[in-house]
Design an enzyme around this catalytic site. Structure first.
Site, PDB file in Angstrom:
ATOM      1  N   GLY A  31       0.705  -1.436   0.174  1.00 29.45           N
ATOM      2  CA  GLY A  31      -0.187  -0.205  -0.046  1.00 29.45           C
ATOM      3  C   GLY A  31       0.818   1.136  -0.105  1.00 29.45           C
ATOM      4  O   GLY A  31       2.020   1.266  -0.289  1.00 29.45           O
ATOM      5  N   GLY A  36       5.895   3.869  -8.843  1.00 27.39           N
ATOM      6  CA  GLY A  36       6.416   2.456  -8.711  1.00 27.39           C
ATOM      7  C   GLY A  36       5.408   1.595  -8.995  1.00 27.39           C
ATOM      8  O   GLY A  36       5.245   0.598  -9.813  1.00 27.39           O
ATOM      9  N   HIS A  37       4.314   1.564  -7.996  1.00 25.02           N
ATOM     10  CA  HIS A  37       3.264   0.590  -7.848  1.00 25.02           C
ATOM     11  C   HIS A  37       2.478   0.514  -9.207  1.00 25.02           C
ATOM     12  O   HIS A  37       2.074  -0.382  -9.822  1.00 25.02           O
ATOM     13  CB  HIS A  37       2.509   0.706  -6.645  1.00 25.02           C
ATOM     14  CG  HIS A  37       3.280   0.645  -5.275  1.00 25.02           C
ATOM     15  ND1 HIS A  37       3.597   1.648  -4.437  1.00 25.02           N
ATOM     16  CD2 HIS A  37       3.672  -0.556  -4.616  1.00 25.02           C
ATOM     17  CE1 HIS A  37       4.029   1.274  -3.292  1.00 25.02           C
ATOM     18  NE2 HIS A  37       4.183  -0.090  -3.548  1.00 25.02           N
ATOM     19  N   ASP A 153      13.128  -4.125  -5.839  1.00 19.84           N
ATOM     20  CA  ASP A 153      13.621  -5.387  -4.810  1.00 19.84           C
ATOM     21  C   ASP A 153      13.909  -6.367  -5.398  1.00 19.84           C
ATOM     22  O   ASP A 153      13.176  -7.491  -5.534  1.00 19.84           O
ATOM     23  CB  ASP A 153      12.290  -5.469  -4.054  1.00 19.84           C
ATOM     24  CG  ASP A 153      11.722  -4.174  -3.133  1.00 19.84           C
ATOM     25  OD1 ASP A 153      12.346  -3.881  -2.001  1.00 19.84           O
ATOM     26  OD2 ASP A 153      10.669  -3.433  -3.640  1.00 19.84           O
ATOM     27  N   MET A 187      11.548   5.458  -6.140  1.00 18.03           N
ATOM     28  CA  MET A 187      10.487   5.419  -5.526  1.00 18.03           C
ATOM     29  C   MET A 187      10.156   4.378  -4.380  1.00 18.03           C
ATOM     30  O   MET A 187      10.448   3.356  -4.622  1.00 18.03           O
ATOM     31  CB  MET A 187       9.181   5.757  -6.323  1.00 18.03           C
ATOM     32  CG  MET A 187       9.169   7.020  -7.154  1.00 18.03           C
ATOM     33  SD  MET A 187       7.541   7.294  -7.978  1.00 18.03           S
ATOM     34  CE  MET A 187       8.157   8.603  -8.811  1.00 18.03           C
ATOM     35  N   SER A 188       9.730   5.081  -3.246  1.00 17.68           N
ATOM     36  CA  SER A 188       9.553   3.979  -2.000  1.00 17.68           C
ATOM     37  C   SER A 188       8.740   4.730  -1.231  1.00 17.68           C
ATOM     38  O   SER A 188       8.771   5.949  -0.867  1.00 17.68           O
ATOM     39  CB  SER A 188      10.921   3.712  -1.465  1.00 17.68           C
ATOM     40  OG  SER A 188      10.788   3.100  -0.293  1.00 17.68           O
ATOM     41  N   ARG A 190       8.896   4.249   2.151  1.00 13.23           N
ATOM     42  CA  ARG A 190       9.703   4.741   3.106  1.00 13.23           C
ATOM     43  C   ARG A 190      10.441   6.032   2.878  1.00 13.23           C
ATOM     44  O   ARG A 190      10.780   6.659   3.753  1.00 13.23           O
ATOM     45  CB  ARG A 190      10.871   3.687   3.295  1.00 13.23           C
ATOM     46  CG  ARG A 190      10.282   2.393   3.949  1.00 13.23           C
ATOM     47  CD  ARG A 190      11.302   1.384   4.384  1.00 13.23           C
ATOM     48  NE  ARG A 190      10.570   0.342   5.384  1.00 13.23           N
ATOM     49  CZ  ARG A 190      10.346  -0.837   4.872  1.00 13.23           C
ATOM     50  NH1 ARG A 190      10.751  -1.186   3.558  1.00 13.23           N
ATOM     51  NH2 ARG A 190       9.898  -1.814   5.634  1.00 13.23           N
TER      52      ARG A 190
END
Ligand code: AMP
Length: 284
Positions: A31, A36-37, A153, A187-188, A190
């Protein structure tokens, strides 16, 4: 778009879609969705076509966090995630509860025992056991033909690919490229933790990869990994906000560390900015 909370209902829906001959594309996420997602969601749509079905899971999986990690403060915003998924033409978002995924007497885990030992696995010893366990469960619940993972990842994607092979999941894994901010930072979710100074220093991950890549490509012969690592660690440490965790050079298929590094080798690194740990990787 359907929002599904119950694992049983998710599996029933996926099996129904399969009976109707729909191809299913699956994108697992924790979520707090970003570009990126969304790029993975678009890749899944492309893979299954307009008649296919795209399922996105939004689940912050507790078993992949270590005891001193950021599980409690990990950013969550399901309403926003649902709106973004709707806009992307997602067919179902699966957002289960912890108690349905891990009931109190839960006792079955999936472990990969080779690729998980290095890099992220060394710094986060129980992380990949959590990842393979949740991904296996999500595969069973969403019944996908294809699953899309981000190259961001990279080690995770390779471990899931190995699990697919070794446990005979009839699933094709698609590895989608890392999406970056204009200054190169991957992008992350975090990145949200960073204060302005840390955010400015966070560009050091991509700068380090690019510096090493330039050097390796210009060298004309493989260079010793140790010297490259030393140079990378120095570059990272030159930013007072940044503390390197690891810098690794490895074969992109086996993840075996390399003594000598030439073009086509893979580089990965992890860097702390304050409490926040960021990772990045690329082919050199
Ligand atoms: P996460 O929500 O961080 O667990 O990530 C879910 C999926 O999105 C994983 O397959 C990640 O590799 C992928 N992902 C995360 N960030 C990026 C990015 N910047 N570019 C491409 N894929 C990403």
């Amino acid at each position: 778009m359907q929002t599904v909370r119950s694992p049983k209902r998710m599996q029933r829906l996926a099996l129904q879609w399969r009976e109707q001959g729909r191809r299913i594309g699956f994108v697992p996420t924790m979520g707090c969705l970003h570009e990126g997602h969304l790029s993975l969601i678009r890749r899944a749509r492309k893979a299954v076509g307009p008649e296919g079905r795209v399922i996105v899971s939004v689940y912050v999986n507790p078993t992949q966090f270590g005891p001193r990690e950021d599980l409690d403060k990990y950013p969550r915003n399901l309403r926003r995630d649902l709106a973004l998924c709707r806009k992307e033409g997602v067919d179902a978002v699966f957002a289960p509860s912890d108690k349905d995924i891990y009931p109190p007497d839960y006792s079955v885990y999936v472990t990969e025992e080779k690729l998980s030992q290095k890099m992220e696995g060394r710094s986060r010893p129980t992380h990949f056991r959590g990842v393979t366990t949740i991904v296996a469960k999500l595969f069973n619940l969403t019944q996908p033909h294809v699953a899309v993972f981000g190259a961001k990842d990279y080690q995770q994607a390779m471990i899931v690919r190995r699990m697919i092979r070794d446990l005979h999941f009839p699933i094709r894994l698609i590895l989608a490229p890392t999406i970056r901010e204009p200054d190169g930072l991957a992008m992350s979710s975090r990145n949200n933790y960073l204060d302005p100074k840390q955010r400015a220093a966070a560009t050091v991950l991509w700068e380090t990869i690019r510096r090493v890549r330039r050097k390796v490509r210009q060298a004309g012969k493989p260079l010793p990994a140790e010297a490259l690592r030393r140079e990378a660690l120095e570059l990272i440490s030159s930013r007072p906000e940044a503390r390197p965790d690891y810098v690794e050079f490895f074969d992109p298929n086996t993840l075996e560390p390399l003594q000598r590094v030439g073009p086509g080798a893979h580089m990965a690194l992890a860097v702390f900015l304050g409490e926040t740990r960021l990772i990045d990787n690329a082919r050199l």
